[in-house]
Write a protein that holds these residues in place. Structure first.
Motif, short mmCIF file in Angstrom:
data_model
loop_
_atom_site.label_atom_id
_atom_site.label_comp_id
_atom_site.label_asym_id
_atom_site.label_seq_id
_atom_site.Cartn_x
_atom_site.Cartn_y
_atom_site.Cartn_z
N THR A 124 44.13 39.18 45.17
CA THR A 124 43.07 40.20 45.10
C THR A 124 41.73 39.56 45.45
N ARG A 125 40.84 40.41 45.91
CA ARG A 125 39.47 40.01 46.22
C ARG A 125 38.53 40.92 45.45
N ALA A 126 37.63 40.32 44.69
CA ALA A 126 36.65 41.11 43.93
C ALA A 126 35.46 41.43 44.82
N GLN A 127 35.02 42.69 44.76
CA GLN A 127 33.84 43.12 45.51
C GLN A 127 32.86 43.72 44.51
N ALA B 13 30.29 45.87 42.56
CA ALA B 13 30.05 47.31 42.49
C ALA B 13 28.82 47.53 41.60
N SER B 14 28.39 48.77 41.48
CA SER B 14 27.21 49.08 40.68
C SER B 14 27.48 48.84 39.20
N PRO B 15 26.47 48.33 38.48
CA PRO B 15 26.63 48.13 37.03
C PRO B 15 26.84 49.47 36.32
N ILE B 16 27.56 49.41 35.21
CA ILE B 16 27.77 50.58 34.36
C ILE B 16 27.32 50.22 32.96
N ALA B 17 26.35 50.99 32.44
CA ALA B 17 25.80 50.76 31.10
C ALA B 17 25.34 49.32 30.94
N GLY B 18 24.78 48.74 32.02
CA GLY B 18 24.25 47.39 31.96
C GLY B 18 25.29 46.30 32.18
N TRP B 19 26.55 46.68 32.36
CA TRP B 19 27.62 45.69 32.57
C TRP B 19 27.92 45.58 34.06
N PRO B 20 28.00 44.36 34.59
CA PRO B 20 28.37 44.22 35.99
C PRO B 20 29.82 44.66 36.19
N THR B 21 30.09 45.28 37.31
CA THR B 21 31.45 45.72 37.62
C THR B 21 31.84 45.25 39.01
N VAL B 22 33.14 45.21 39.25
CA VAL B 22 33.68 44.88 40.56
C VAL B 22 34.81 45.86 40.86
N THR B 23 35.13 45.98 42.12
CA THR B 23 36.36 46.66 42.52
C THR B 23 37.27 45.57 43.07
N LEU B 24 38.57 45.76 42.91
CA LEU B 24 39.52 44.78 43.41
C LEU B 24 40.24 45.34 44.62
N ALA B 25 40.22 44.57 45.69
CA ALA B 25 40.98 44.92 46.88
C ALA B 25 42.24 44.05 46.86
N ALA B 26 43.40 44.68 46.89
CA ALA B 26 44.66 43.94 46.83
C ALA B 26 45.21 43.70 48.23
N ASP B 27 45.60 42.47 48.46
CA ASP B 27 46.26 42.10 49.71
C ASP B 27 47.76 42.33 49.55
N PRO B 28 48.53 42.23 50.62
CA PRO B 28 49.99 42.38 50.50
C PRO B 28 50.59 41.31 49.59
N VAL B 29 51.72 41.63 48.99
CA VAL B 29 52.44 40.70 48.11
C VAL B 29 52.82 39.45 48.90
N GLU B 30 52.65 38.29 48.26
CA GLU B 30 53.03 37.01 48.86
C GLU B 30 54.16 36.41 48.03
N GLY B 31 55.03 35.65 48.68
CA GLY B 31 56.03 34.86 47.97
C GLY B 31 57.29 35.58 47.53
N LEU B 32 57.48 36.82 47.99
CA LEU B 32 58.69 37.57 47.63
C LEU B 32 59.67 37.48 48.80
N PRO B 33 60.79 36.77 48.61
CA PRO B 33 61.77 36.66 49.70
C PRO B 33 62.35 38.02 50.06
N GLY B 34 62.93 38.10 51.23
CA GLY B 34 63.63 39.31 51.64
C GLY B 34 64.86 39.53 50.78
N PRO B 35 65.38 40.75 50.78
CA PRO B 35 66.57 41.04 49.98
C PRO B 35 67.75 40.14 50.38
#
Length: 114
Positions: free
Chosen positions: A36-39, A41-63
């Motif tokens: 994931t990558r944090a981006q 975002a606007s603070p909420i009630a004075g708390w910093p926030t981020v959104t998470l962008a998820a990349d494709p799954v890594e390390g899962l072998p094929g069936p």
């Protein structure tokens, strides 16, 4: 014959109703993960926030016939495969740390929406 491969970074303990270990699935040395990558975002009630962008799954072998892959719940939620399981009914110690699970979950396989 079926075989379980633990794709989490730690051993998974199957516990009985008394909290005793009845099976141990060692870590395989391979790890499936969702990067994931944090981006900022606007603070909420004075708390910093981020959104998470998820990349494709890594390390899962094929069936592979007869092989079940045990992954984190986050990885299982991102892939729609019938050969993926994740620890369910987690058991925690007095400090809230996970010490094992009571079962493995077979998530529903969802159809791709086009």
């Amino acid at each position: 014959m079926s075989r379980l491969v633990n794709l989490t970074p730690h051993a998974i303990r199957l516990l009985d109703a008394d909290g005793q270990t009845v099976a141990l699935l060692p870590a395989s040395g391979m790890v499936a993960r969702v990067p994931t990558r944090a981006q900022a975002a606007s603070p909420i009630a004075g708390w910093p926030t981020v959104t998470l962008a998820a990349d494709p799954v890594e390390g899962l072998p094929g069936p592979t016939p007869g092989v079940w892959y045990v992954v984190s719940g986050l990885v299982a939620d991102r892939v729609w495969r019938p050969d993926v399981l994740y620890p369910g009914a987690l058991v925690r110690d007095d400090a809230g740390q996970v010490v094992g699970c009571r079962n493995l979950v077979r998530p529903p396989v969802r159809a791709l929406i086009t």
